[in-house]
Design an enzyme around this catalytic site. Structure first.
Site, short mmCIF file in Angstrom:
data_model
loop_
_atom_site.label_atom_id
_atom_site.label_comp_id
_atom_site.label_asym_id
_atom_site.label_seq_id
_atom_site.Cartn_x
_atom_site.Cartn_y
_atom_site.Cartn_z
N ASP A 198 0.89 -1.16 0.00
CA ASP A 198 0.00 0.00 0.00
C ASP A 198 0.92 1.21 0.00
O ASP A 198 1.58 1.50 1.00
CB ASP A 198 -0.89 -0.01 1.25
CG ASP A 198 -1.84 1.17 1.32
OD1 ASP A 198 -1.61 2.18 0.61
OD2 ASP A 198 -2.82 1.11 2.09
N TYR A 227 -8.90 13.43 -7.82
CA TYR A 227 -7.99 12.88 -8.83
C TYR A 227 -7.24 13.99 -9.56
O TYR A 227 -6.01 13.96 -9.68
CB TYR A 227 -8.79 12.03 -9.82
CG TYR A 227 -7.97 11.31 -10.86
CD1 TYR A 227 -7.38 10.09 -10.57
CD2 TYR A 227 -7.83 11.84 -12.14
CE1 TYR A 227 -6.64 9.41 -11.54
CE2 TYR A 227 -7.10 11.16 -13.11
CZ TYR A 227 -6.51 9.96 -12.80
OH TYR A 227 -5.78 9.28 -13.77
N LYS A 248 -3.25 14.65 -9.33
CA LYS A 248 -2.45 14.54 -10.54
C LYS A 248 -1.70 15.84 -10.83
O LYS A 248 -0.56 15.82 -11.32
CB LYS A 248 -3.33 14.13 -11.72
CG LYS A 248 -3.84 12.70 -11.65
CD LYS A 248 -2.69 11.71 -11.70
CE LYS A 248 -3.13 10.27 -11.66
NZ LYS A 248 -1.98 9.34 -11.69
#
Length: 251
Positions: free
Chosen positions: A56, A148, A152
């Site tokens: 992880d 997201y 990013k």
């Protein structure tokens, strides 16, 4: 070019697997890091010159231990590809904060931790390549993907700092920004995107995934892998602090 030790995160499937496969075919040895240990081991077995690790990437102790294990076994880490990611679809006002944190911790936190613990080996040998798989959404937003897109974008800023800090150590750091690529991650998004918009999955594909992309098609994972391999090569020694779009053209 002699055999290198390459670490690829999120590499049991999709873009990560294609990247790992590209390096193995070129004669390198690849550590397959993935949340799913069984899948990582199966991918490594399929590739041959590889080993799978269940990791992880948002957990510091585990990342540190695996990076140290790889260095102990192989002597050094030559290339790191930060590819692990996840997605959660929701409007901002309905976005659960714990999900926002999870997405950010996996994408950006994982990039930070893997980079942090790969750097000492690279610095010791005065050479290294760090390639981070950001996204076209690191520069271009889309609805329902706030965590997201934020993560990013953050990857690009972080990578640029690494590039500047370690330029004198022979280490380059760059991002690759894929456009819409045919992977399970995209397949799994379509139903939720269609639900949010109240449209069909085909319409969601056109609106959110392909959009105004100039080629008008999903890219193949190996097209992303080719760009990553180039940035890891000696031919790219003077390229650092860059964000290379492999998008098929952005509309």
């Amino acid at each position: 070019m002699s055999e290198r030790t390459v670490v690829v995160t999120g590499a049991a499937q999709g873009i990560g697997y294609a990247i790992a496969e590209h390096f193995v075919k070129a004669g390198d040895w690849v550590a397959i890091l993935d949340l799913n240990q069984e899948a990582a081991e199966e991918a490594a077995q399929a590739l041959g010159q590889a080993q799978g690790y269940g990791v992880d990437v948002s957990k510091e102790d585990r990342v540190k231990a695996v990076m140290e294990e790889i260095v102990d076994q192989r002597g050094a880490i030559d290339v790191l590809v930060n590819n692990a990611g996840m997605q959660y679809i929701s409007s901002v006002e309905d976005f659960p904060y714990e999900k926002f944190q999870q997405v950010f911790n996996v994408i950006m936190g994982g990039t930070f931790l893997c980079t942090k613990y790969a750097l000492p080996s690279m610095k010791a040998q005065s050479k290294g390549r760090i390639i981070t798989i950001s996204s076209g959404h690191g520069r271009r937003p889309d609805k329902y993907k706030s965590a997201y897109c934020a993560a990013k974008s953050a990857q690009i800023g972080f990578s640029n700092v690494v590039a500047k800090e370690y330029a004198q150590d022979g280490i380059t750091a760059n991002c690759v920004l894929p456009g819409p690529t045919h992977t399970k991650l995209i397949d799994n998004q379509l139903a939720k995107l269609a639900e949010e918009d109240g449209t069909s999955e085909d319409e969601a594909l056109k609106t959110h995934i392909i959009g105004g992309q100039w080629l008008g098609r999903l890219l193949e994972a190996d097209e992303i892998a080719s760009a990553v391999y180039f940035l890891a090569s000696d031919a790219a020694a003077a390229i650092t602090g860059e964000a290379l779009g492999v998008t098929g053209g952005e509309g």
